[in-house]
Design a protein around this motif. Structure first.
Motif, PDB file in Angstrom:
ATOM      1  N   HIS A  80      -7.108   4.628  -7.683  1.00 45.72           N
ATOM      2  CA  HIS A  80      -5.803   4.274  -7.127  1.00 45.72           C
ATOM      3  C   HIS A  80      -4.757   4.949  -8.004  1.00 45.72           C
ATOM      4  O   HIS A  80      -4.443   4.500  -9.096  1.00 45.72           O
ATOM      5  N   GLY A  81      -4.260   6.081  -7.515  1.00 45.57           N
ATOM      6  CA  GLY A  81      -3.382   6.907  -8.319  1.00 45.57           C
ATOM      7  C   GLY A  81      -4.197   7.918  -9.105  1.00 45.57           C
ATOM      8  O   GLY A  81      -5.405   8.093  -8.877  1.00 45.57           O
ATOM      9  N   PRO A  82      -3.582   8.619 -10.063  1.00 41.81           N
ATOM     10  CA  PRO A  82      -4.293   9.612 -10.869  1.00 41.81           C
ATOM     11  C   PRO A  82      -5.532   9.004 -11.511  1.00 41.81           C
ATOM     12  O   PRO A  82      -5.540   7.837 -11.899  1.00 41.81           O
ATOM     13  N   PHE A  83      -6.576   9.829 -11.631  1.00 40.22           N
ATOM     14  CA  PHE A  83      -7.852   9.326 -12.135  1.00 40.22           C
ATOM     15  C   PHE A  83      -7.988   9.570 -13.628  1.00 40.22           C
ATOM     16  O   PHE A  83      -7.730  10.662 -14.133  1.00 40.22           O
ATOM     17  N   VAL A 218      -1.048  -2.998  -7.629  1.00 37.37           N
ATOM     18  CA  VAL A 218      -0.391  -2.957  -8.940  1.00 37.37           C
ATOM     19  C   VAL A 218      -0.732  -1.653  -9.647  1.00 37.37           C
ATOM     20  O   VAL A 218       0.127  -1.001 -10.241  1.00 37.37           O
ATOM     21  N   ALA A 219      -2.020  -1.243  -9.579  1.00 39.80           N
ATOM     22  CA  ALA A 219      -2.443   0.006 -10.210  1.00 39.80           C
ATOM     23  C   ALA A 219      -1.762   1.215  -9.593  1.00 39.80           C
ATOM     24  O   ALA A 219      -1.551   2.230 -10.265  1.00 39.80           O
ATOM     25  N   GLU A 220      -1.421   1.121  -8.318  1.00 34.82           N
ATOM     26  CA  GLU A 220      -0.754   2.233  -7.632  1.00 34.82           C
ATOM     27  C   GLU A 220       0.746   2.235  -7.864  1.00 34.82           C
ATOM     28  O   GLU A 220       1.455   3.127  -7.383  1.00 34.82           O
ATOM     29  N   GLY A 221       1.269   1.249  -8.600  1.00 33.10           N
ATOM     30  CA  GLY A 221       2.686   1.208  -8.913  1.00 33.10           C
ATOM     31  C   GLY A 221       3.568   0.632  -7.828  1.00 33.10           C
ATOM     32  O   GLY A 221       4.790   0.821  -7.847  1.00 33.10           O
ATOM     33  N   VAL A 222       2.978  -0.083  -6.861  1.00 28.47           N
ATOM     34  CA  VAL A 222       3.746  -0.705  -5.784  1.00 28.47           C
ATOM     35  C   VAL A 222       4.552  -1.872  -6.358  1.00 28.47           C
ATOM     36  O   VAL A 222       4.081  -2.587  -7.247  1.00 28.47           O
ATOM     37  N   SER A 223       5.755  -2.065  -5.873  1.00 26.06           N
ATOM     38  CA  SER A 223       6.621  -3.118  -6.400  1.00 26.06           C
ATOM     39  C   SER A 223       6.043  -4.493  -6.103  1.00 26.06           C
ATOM     40  O   SER A 223       5.330  -4.691  -5.113  1.00 26.06           O
TER      41      SER A 223
END
Length: 275
Positions: A80-83, A218-223
């Motif tokens: 989820h996002g950069p690895f 949360v790991a993807e930076g979603v608010s």
């Protein structure tokens, strides 16, 4: 093209170490299609979060946790996002004393340090010092306890219809009785079958699904506000309270700790929700 953590030919070549490890950090997200291999695999995230699919079960691995997949067990993975993550591959013949079923484990500082050292090896036969480090990894994995970071799926087609619908829209707050009517079975049967097939009540399953999805978002930076709405919470405070009960910390602190690969607080545990 997916970059392998270890050259594929090393995993099947003769006269290679029984244990090999690799680390990889990339700016892009990582996704590996469903596959299986003769070696057992222990995989974890250095930061952020990875999801591992095993059959109809979904596991999540925040930093400081890892997922163990036994030999020949079909599995997939996505970040989820950069690895930024690692994997340890263990020869089939050395997996006899390791967990026979997939599981999530909480990694110890000793295990993480040993894996990092093993990831620097070249793939040649192990010397005496390297062999001792490899055995530390084996011992730590063998002694590990299973953590509740998976979402078990039922086999009953009627229950599967419900869980698939919920997975598609976790904000759906219909009560058990409403779901039972929608799926064409009695509330009592739904309640009984859910526990029999997943080990969780319907309310616990939904709470666990929401928690695991929250960890991904949360790991993807979603608010936090967006996550609360997507998961069907009445307000942000209710979502934060759930997250704190499950993980021992707030979403913001959890995200910061995961990014720095530090302890985020208490282990994420199976959430509880009133029916």
């Amino acid at each position: 093209m997916t970059i392998p953590l270890i050259r594929p030919e090393l995993l099947t070549a003769p006269d290679v170490p029984f244990l090999m490890a690799g680390e990889l950090t990339q700016r892009a997200s990582r996704e590996v299609a469903s596959h299986a291999h003769a070696r057992g695999q222990l995989m974890g995230a250095l930061s952020g979060l990875a999801s591992v699919g095993v059959g109809r079960q979904q596991w999540v691995a925040p930093a400081i946790y890892a997922i163990w997949v036994p030999p020949y067990c079909e599995h997939s993975m996505r970040s989820h996002g950069p690895f930024s993550g690692w994997s340890v591959f263990i020869a089939e013949e050395r997996c006899a004393g390791l967990p026979a079923q997939p599981r999530a484990i909480r990694t110890t500082p000793l295990l993480r340090a040993a894996v990092r050292r093993a990831a620097s090896w070249t793939g040649a036969l192990l010397d005496a010092r390297q062999a001792r480090i490899a055995e530390v990894i084996m011992d730590e994995l063998a002694a590990s306890k299973a953590e509740s970071l998976n979402l078990p799926s039922p086999e009953d087609p009627r229950l599967m219809r419900i869980t698939d619908a919920l997975a598609a829209d976790l904000s759906d707050s219909r009560r058990l009785e409403e779901w039972a009517e929608w799926a064409g079975l009695s509330p009592r049967t739904l309640s009984r079958r859910f526990v029999a097939e997943t080990g969780l009540s319907f309310a616990q399953w939904r709470a666990q699904a929401r928690l695991l999805r929250a960890l991904e978002l949360v790991a993807e930076g979603v608010s936090v506000t967006t996550i609360a709405l997507e998961l069907g919470y009445e307000n942000v405070s209710a979502f934060i309270d759930m997250f704190r009960r499950a993980t021992g910390t707030t979403p913001g602190r959890y995200a910061a700790a995961a990014t720095s690969n530090q302890e985020p607080g208490c282990a994420a545990s199976r959430a509880r929700e009133n029916p």
